[in-house]
Design an enzyme around this catalytic site. Structure first.
Site, PDB file in Angstrom:
ATOM      1  N   HIS A 129       9.278   6.278   2.900  1.00 44.92           N
ATOM      2  CA  HIS A 129       8.434   6.346   4.100  1.00 44.92           C
ATOM      3  C   HIS A 129       9.207   5.657   5.224  1.00 44.92           C
ATOM      4  O   HIS A 129       9.959   4.707   4.975  1.00 44.92           O
ATOM      5  CB  HIS A 129       7.128   5.594   3.804  1.00 44.92           C
ATOM      6  N   ASP A 207       8.077  -1.280  -1.542  1.00 48.30           N
ATOM      7  CA  ASP A 207       6.923  -0.815  -0.778  1.00 48.30           C
ATOM      8  C   ASP A 207       5.911  -0.266  -1.789  1.00 48.30           C
ATOM      9  O   ASP A 207       6.113   0.808  -2.336  1.00 48.30           O
ATOM     10  CB  ASP A 207       7.380   0.273   0.204  1.00 48.30           C
ATOM     11  N   GLN A 210       1.657   2.813  -1.597  1.00 45.89           N
ATOM     12  CA  GLN A 210       1.127   4.036  -2.200  1.00 45.89           C
ATOM     13  C   GLN A 210       0.881   3.852  -3.699  1.00 45.89           C
ATOM     14  O   GLN A 210       0.349   4.744  -4.340  1.00 45.89           O
ATOM     15  CB  GLN A 210       2.136   5.173  -1.945  1.00 45.89           C
ATOM     16  N   LYS A 233      -5.432   1.623   2.260  1.00 49.83           N
ATOM     17  CA  LYS A 233      -5.235   2.710   1.297  1.00 49.83           C
ATOM     18  C   LYS A 233      -5.960   2.422  -0.017  1.00 49.83           C
ATOM     19  O   LYS A 233      -5.995   3.262  -0.911  1.00 49.83           O
ATOM     20  CB  LYS A 233      -3.739   2.897   1.011  1.00 49.83           C
ATOM     21  N   CYS A 372       5.698  11.032   7.661  1.00 55.52           N
ATOM     22  CA  CYS A 372       6.578   9.875   7.960  1.00 55.52           C
ATOM     23  C   CYS A 372       7.745   9.794   6.986  1.00 55.52           C
ATOM     24  O   CYS A 372       8.184   8.713   6.603  1.00 55.52           O
ATOM     25  CB  CYS A 372       5.805   8.555   7.973  1.00 55.52           C
TER      26      CYS A 372
END
Lengths: 414, 142
Positions: A129, A207, A210, A233, A372
């Site tokens: 991303h 990261d 997600q 999220k 993105c």
């Protein structure tokens, strides 16, 4: 043989927790298949925030009155919940940020500016991303370090065989990848990458924006050095996220934002920094949002992250099977065994914007665009994809509605 | 009229499926291209002039039906017209031609081609770039 039973999740029952999912559009609820962008919010989170604003709200930390104390307890209690959620050794290693993006920028700036220079390599994945790509590209450029990407194969999985070649080009100082790709759903081999990063003497930055909503996260098992998540999220409010960082690294780092609350002493001659985590938390933080974040973690934990992961796995398998029936649909990404609840696809000859527009009229909400991840779009040779993503409240009938909607798209514009 | 028929009315679908002015001029007097990073629409335009008149215009692109159809309609709208006049062409004139209700997101799709055309005119004839294009955060041109 020890068998751990994973409780099965009852999505139909859980849907009743989400006010939006009860709303009707043309007589039916919207099939909301865009949770990878942001999830819907359950009453438990909304109520916790309303209750906090109504009865416990004041600025935190320095007030001596009881209300401020209650607010501080709620805010710091949320920090403890985040720490437990990612299995951090200490809540002092948890820094509240605006979202995962700010957490990743914090590391790129506060660690990168002081530790990178010519001859050093910063390595990210082609799947990344922009939030874990652009900050590193930028800080590498600012410091004279080189920027490298780990390519993916046709299935959207990282090609780890290139690592040795990358290591030969310079001193690898940072490896930054997502745990789950937001576009393809690829579950990246973060443990392997962490081991490789540490062999090179590099830090490993993950990261998990997600991943955290959908599967258990354990920073100690992953072995990474930094990990970023976003509340919005994972059933929590927008405006708050968290960075977990290894204490010895955070202690060595310079601050990121400067201002109130992050200091120890301030004079006209010199300012010294506060202790962790406050050194990285300048200004009034996202107080009620953090409380909502804590409530979201309670909510997810009560359902069980293992159960959520299994539920989404079944939905993904179903979606891939249904889409495979349509020979004018191309799907992208790895086999379901190594994929989270995300399916990216294109409809032959029809731009995702048109696909999403027509699906909207059918009451199906998915996302179309580059998500993105422009370097990934370039690699796939497309300008955009459609993306359907699933969560704990997704039911198979919504995937059926997606497929029926796609048939209509094909009939109208194909 | 259904939502589909309102947005994808027959003339739009016709321009999308059979775009007018599609292609590249071999010896153009001006070239420009632009992208809408929100959805990945791309348009490139080549222009030829006869004096101050736009004698030919061709476009190529990848994108949604609205962006491609709007640019196709635009080519019909501007051939044979004075370059300086087209450089001042109000977006309403194109939108009237398109004749469908557009949400803010789709409006950017519809106006991408017009932006690229005005950049090409600027390069070829030095006509001013309207404020709305030079300051647009969402669309990029070169």
């Amino acid at each position: 043989m020890a068998v751990t039973a994973i409780a099965k999740l009852d999505a139909e029952r859980l849907r009743a927790d989400f006010p939006y999912l009860e709303e009707l559009q043309n007589g039916v609820p919207v099939a909301f298949l865009d949770s990878a962008a942001s999830s819907q919010k359950p009453r438990q989170v909304l109520d916790a925030m309303t209750d906090f604003y109504s009865h416990s709200y004041a600025n935190v930390h320095r007030g001596v009155y009881r209300l401020a104390e209650r607010a501080t307890d709620a805010y710091e209690g949320a920090r403890v919940k985040v720490a437990e959620f990612v299995n951090a050794p200490s809540e002092r290693e948890v820094i509240f940020t605006r979202q995962a993006t700010e957490a990743l920028n914090l590391v790129a700036y506060a660690w990168g500016l002081d530790n990178l220079g010519p001859g050093d390599l910063v390595v990210v994945s082609e799947l990344e991303h922009h939030s874990n790509f652009v900050p590193w590209q930028y800080i590498a450029g600012r410091t004279g370090a080189e920027f490298r990407t780990i390519p993916i194969d046709e299935a959207g999985e990282l090609q780890l065989e290139v690592l040795a070649g990358i290591a030969a080009e310079g001193q690898v100082k940072v490896v930054a990848t997502g745990l789950v790709s937001n576009t393809l759903g690829t579950v990246n081999p973060v443990e392997k990458l962490t081991a490789w990063a540490h062999e090179q003497g590099a830090i490993m930055v993950v990261d998990a924006a997600q991943a955290a909503p959908h599967r258990p996260i354990d920073v100690q098992a992953l072995g990474c050095d930094f990990l970023a998540i976003s509340a919005h999220k994972m059933c929590g409010p927008s405006g708050v996220g968290a960075l977990w960082g290894r204490r010895e690294l955070l202690e060595q780092m310079s601050p990121f934002n400067l201002g109130g609350h992050m200091i120890r002493t301030v004079t006209a001659v010199e300012t010294t920094w506060g202790q962790l985590p406050y050194k990285f938390e300048a200004g009034t933080g996202p107080i009620a949002e953090a409380v909502g974040f804590g409530a979201a973690i309670d909510y997810l934990s009560s359902i069980g992250l293992d159960a959520i992961e299994r539920h989404e796995h079944e939905l993904t398998e179903y979606a891939l099977t249904r889409l495979a029936e349509l020979d004018w649909i191309e799907t992208y990404g790895p086999p379901v065994a190594r994929r989270a609840g995300i399916v990216s696809f294109n409809v032959d000859g029809i731009h995702p914007h048109d696909v999403c527009q027509i699906l909207d009229w059918e009451g199906v909400a998915i996302r179309g665009g580059h998500h993105c991840t422009q370097p990934l779009m370039h690699r796939l040779g497309v300008i955009a994809t459609n993306r359907a993503s699933f969560y704990l409240y997704t039911v198979p009938e919504e995937i059926d509605r997606l497929v029926a909607g796609l048939e209509k798209v094909k009939k109208s514009l194909g | 009229m259904s939502e589909f028929d309102q947005l994808y009315r027959e003339v739009i679908l016709d321009h999308y499926r059979n775009p007018r002015g599609h292609g590249v001029l071999e010896h153009p007097d001006a070239v420009a291209e632009g992208q809408n990073p929100l959805c990945g629409d791309e348009i490139s335009i080549t222009l030829a002039f006869d004096g101050d008149t736009i004698s030919d215009v061709r476009f190529e692109g990848r994108g949604c039906a609205i962006s491609q159809a709007a640019t196709s309609m635009l080519t019909e709208l501007v051939v044979g017209r004075d370059a300086a006049e087209v450089a001042r062409l109000p977006k309403e004139e194109l939108l009237e031609e398109i004749g469908i209700p557009l949400t803010p997101v789709r409006l950017k799709c519809a106006l991408l081609g017009l932006g690229v055309l005005k950049v090409a005119l600027n390069k070829g004839k030095g006509t001013p770039l309207p404020e709305e294009w030079s300051s647009s955060d969402d669309l990029s041109f070169r």
